[in-house]
Write an enzyme that holds these catalytic residues in place. Structure first.
Site, PDB file in Angstrom:
ATOM      1  N   ASN A   1      -4.054   0.628  -0.287  1.00 12.85           N
ATOM      2  CA  ASN A   1      -4.524  -0.597   0.368  1.00 12.85           C
ATOM      3  C   ASN A   1      -4.683  -0.298   1.863  1.00 12.85           C
ATOM      4  O   ASN A   1      -3.699  -0.226   2.584  1.00 12.85           O
ATOM      5  CB  ASN A   1      -3.508  -1.728   0.141  1.00 12.85           C
ATOM      6  N   TRP A   2      -5.933  -0.139   2.279  1.00 13.52           N
ATOM      7  CA  TRP A   2      -6.189   0.240   3.677  1.00 13.52           C
ATOM      8  C   TRP A   2      -5.979  -0.923   4.640  1.00 13.52           C
ATOM      9  O   TRP A   2      -5.998  -0.734   5.848  1.00 13.52           O
ATOM     10  CB  TRP A   2      -7.614   0.771   3.830  1.00 13.52           C
ATOM     11  N   LYS A   3      -5.871  -2.126   4.116  1.00 14.27           N
ATOM     12  CA  LYS A   3      -5.749  -3.324   4.961  1.00 14.27           C
ATOM     13  C   LYS A   3      -6.905  -3.336   5.978  1.00 14.27           C
ATOM     14  O   LYS A   3      -7.994  -2.857   5.645  1.00 14.27           O
ATOM     15  CB  LYS A   3      -4.362  -3.378   5.608  1.00 14.27           C
TER      16      LYS A   3
ATOM     17  N   GLU B   1       5.969  -6.122  -4.443  1.00 16.42           N
ATOM     18  CA  GLU B   1       6.039  -5.688  -3.049  1.00 16.42           C
ATOM     19  C   GLU B   1       7.056  -6.566  -2.317  1.00 16.42           C
ATOM     20  O   GLU B   1       6.699  -7.656  -1.836  1.00 16.42           O
ATOM     21  CB  GLU B   1       4.674  -5.830  -2.372  1.00 16.42           C
TER      22      GLU B   1
ATOM     23  N   GLY C   1       0.356   1.233   1.471  1.00  8.72           N
ATOM     24  CA  GLY C   1      -0.305   0.775   2.698  1.00  8.72           C
ATOM     25  C   GLY C   1      -0.484   1.929   3.660  1.00  8.72           C
ATOM     26  O   GLY C   1      -1.368   2.774   3.504  1.00  8.72           O
ATOM     27  N   GLY C   2       0.384   1.998   4.664  1.00 11.42           N
ATOM     28  CA  GLY C   2       0.255   2.969   5.762  1.00 11.42           C
ATOM     29  C   GLY C   2      -0.020   4.386   5.298  1.00 11.42           C
ATOM     30  O   GLY C   2      -0.909   5.064   5.838  1.00 11.42           O
TER      31      GLY C   2
ATOM     32  N   GLY D   1       5.578  -2.178   5.527  1.00  9.40           N
ATOM     33  CA  GLY D   1       5.325  -1.749   6.898  1.00  9.40           C
ATOM     34  C   GLY D   1       6.570  -1.611   7.759  1.00  9.40           C
ATOM     35  O   GLY D   1       6.464  -1.469   8.978  1.00  9.40           O
TER      36      GLY D   1
ATOM     37  N   HIS E   1      -1.681 -10.744  -1.923  1.00  5.90           N
ATOM     38  CA  HIS E   1      -0.853  -9.896  -1.052  1.00  5.90           C
ATOM     39  C   HIS E   1      -0.034 -10.793  -0.125  1.00  5.90           C
ATOM     40  O   HIS E   1      -0.515 -11.849   0.312  1.00  5.90           O
ATOM     41  CB  HIS E   1      -1.745  -8.954  -0.241  1.00  5.90           C
TER      42      HIS E   1
ATOM     43  N   GLU F   1       0.540 -10.637   2.873  1.00 13.14           N
ATOM     44  CA  GLU F   1      -0.135 -10.924   4.156  1.00 13.14           C
ATOM     45  C   GLU F   1      -1.138 -12.064   3.992  1.00 13.14           C
ATOM     46  O   GLU F   1      -1.346 -12.854   4.918  1.00 13.14           O
ATOM     47  CB  GLU F   1      -0.796  -9.643   4.689  1.00 13.14           C
TER      48      GLU F   1
ATOM     49  N   SER G   1       6.548   0.543   2.051  1.00 14.91           N
ATOM     50  CA  SER G   1       7.069   1.768   2.668  1.00 14.91           C
ATOM     51  C   SER G   1       7.205   2.920   1.669  1.00 14.91           C
ATOM     52  O   SER G   1       8.064   3.789   1.826  1.00 14.91           O
ATOM     53  CB  SER G   1       8.401   1.502   3.383  1.00 14.91           C
TER      54      SER G   1
HETATM   55  P1  13P Z   1       3.183  -0.135   3.495  1.00 13.29           P
HETATM   56  O1  13P Z   1       3.061   0.994   2.501  1.00 13.29           O
HETATM   57  O2  13P Z   1       2.509   0.148   4.802  1.00 13.29           O
HETATM   58  O3  13P Z   1       4.606  -0.583   3.634  1.00 13.29           O
HETATM   59  O4  13P Z   1       2.383  -1.375   2.880  1.00 13.29           O
HETATM   60  C1  13P Z   1       2.562  -1.706   1.560  1.00 13.29           C
HETATM   61  C2  13P Z   1       1.552  -2.714   1.190  1.00 13.29           C
HETATM   62  O5  13P Z   1       1.556  -3.830   1.697  1.00 13.29           O
HETATM   63  C3  13P Z   1       0.527  -2.328   0.223  1.00 13.29           C
HETATM   64  O6  13P Z   1      -0.216  -3.426  -0.207  1.00 13.29           O
END
Ligand code: 13P
Length: 251
Positions: free
Chosen positions: A9-11, A168, A235-236, A174, A96, A98, A214
């Protein structure tokens, strides 16, 4: 049979050039590997057309990060499931944390989004997970159960077969604070138990349940080694091709 999946997930990250470079490196590297999982890349919607071209020429699947709960029409700024499907996009993330937090998406709206995706033969990657204070208060199982019931459990058995669940925990997203393998397995097994109660053991055993929060190249293999953890929503670490590929190779 249950599928292992690693999804990136590149956000809201990367310029077009960076996005194209990243997806082309991932597609090239994976071309030579014997993969134990399906690999999904979830770029920002403006890059989906470019990404779907790479998807067609490689083993990558492409997902949107969000989809409208409405069908086509006068909904300025929205992207519909029919548009995604016509572009060859097979999945969309829904719910998600977010989106729930910053865009006030409600359980009822998320259920609509799930329905629109299924209308167009697309697959939701449905996110659930508790806040830190909810875990500290011992409410994490109740929260996850309620999110599943309100967002997904209106589906019938045939519909539910298309769903991927992503656990999640919000406190892990994050933050660098990853759930322990025991915490992940405990919650994934609880989720599979709820699916068993609602849809039966065969469907529950076939449902892919991803962990997100994470997850990185160092901890992925201990997380994925758990019997109810079928991969990750990353994510990251999905923004770096080497890290993402290491995670993909963690099964
Ligand atoms: P991180 O891997 O950056 O913690 O993010 C996870 C995430 O929200 C994937 O959708």
């Amino acid at each position: 049979m249950r599928k292992n999946i690693v999804a990136g997930n590149w956000k809201m990250n990367n310029t077009f050039q960076e996005a194209e470079e990243l997806i082309s490196v991932i597609a090239d590297e994976l071309d030579e590997k014997d993969l134990q999982c399906e690999v999904i890349v979830c770029p920002p919607s403006i890059y989906l057309e470019m990404a779907s071209d790479y998807g067609e020429e490689s083993i990558l699947s492409i997902a949107a990060q969000n989809v409208s709960g409405y069908d086509n029409g006068a909904y300025t700024g929205e992207v519909s499931a029919s548009m995604l499907e016509a572009m060859g996009i097979s999945y969309s993330i829904v719910g998600h944390s977010e989106r729930r937090k910053y865009f006030n998406e409600t359980d009822a709206q998320l259920a609509e989004k799930v329905d629109r995706l299924l209308d167009y033969n697309m697959k939701p990657i449905f996110c659930i997970g508790e806040l830190l204070e909810e875990r500290e208060a011992g409410n994490h199982f109740n929260i996850v159960e309620s999110q599943l019931e309100k967002g997904l459990f209106h589906l019938n058995k045939d519909e539910f077969l298309n769903v991927v669940v992503a656990y999640e925990p919000v406190w892990a997203i994050g933050t660098g604070v990853v759930a322990t393998p025991e915490q992940a397995q405990e919650m994934h097994s609880f989720i599979r138990g709820l699916i068993t109660k609602k849809y039966g053991v065969d469907i529950a055993e076939d449902t892919t349940i991803l962990y997100g929060g994470s997850c990185n190249a160092s901890n992925a293999s201990t997380l994925f080694a758990n019997k109810d953890v079928d991969g990750g929503l990353i994510g990251g670490a999905s923004l770096n091709a080497d890290d993402f590929i290491k995670i993909i190779e963690s099964f």
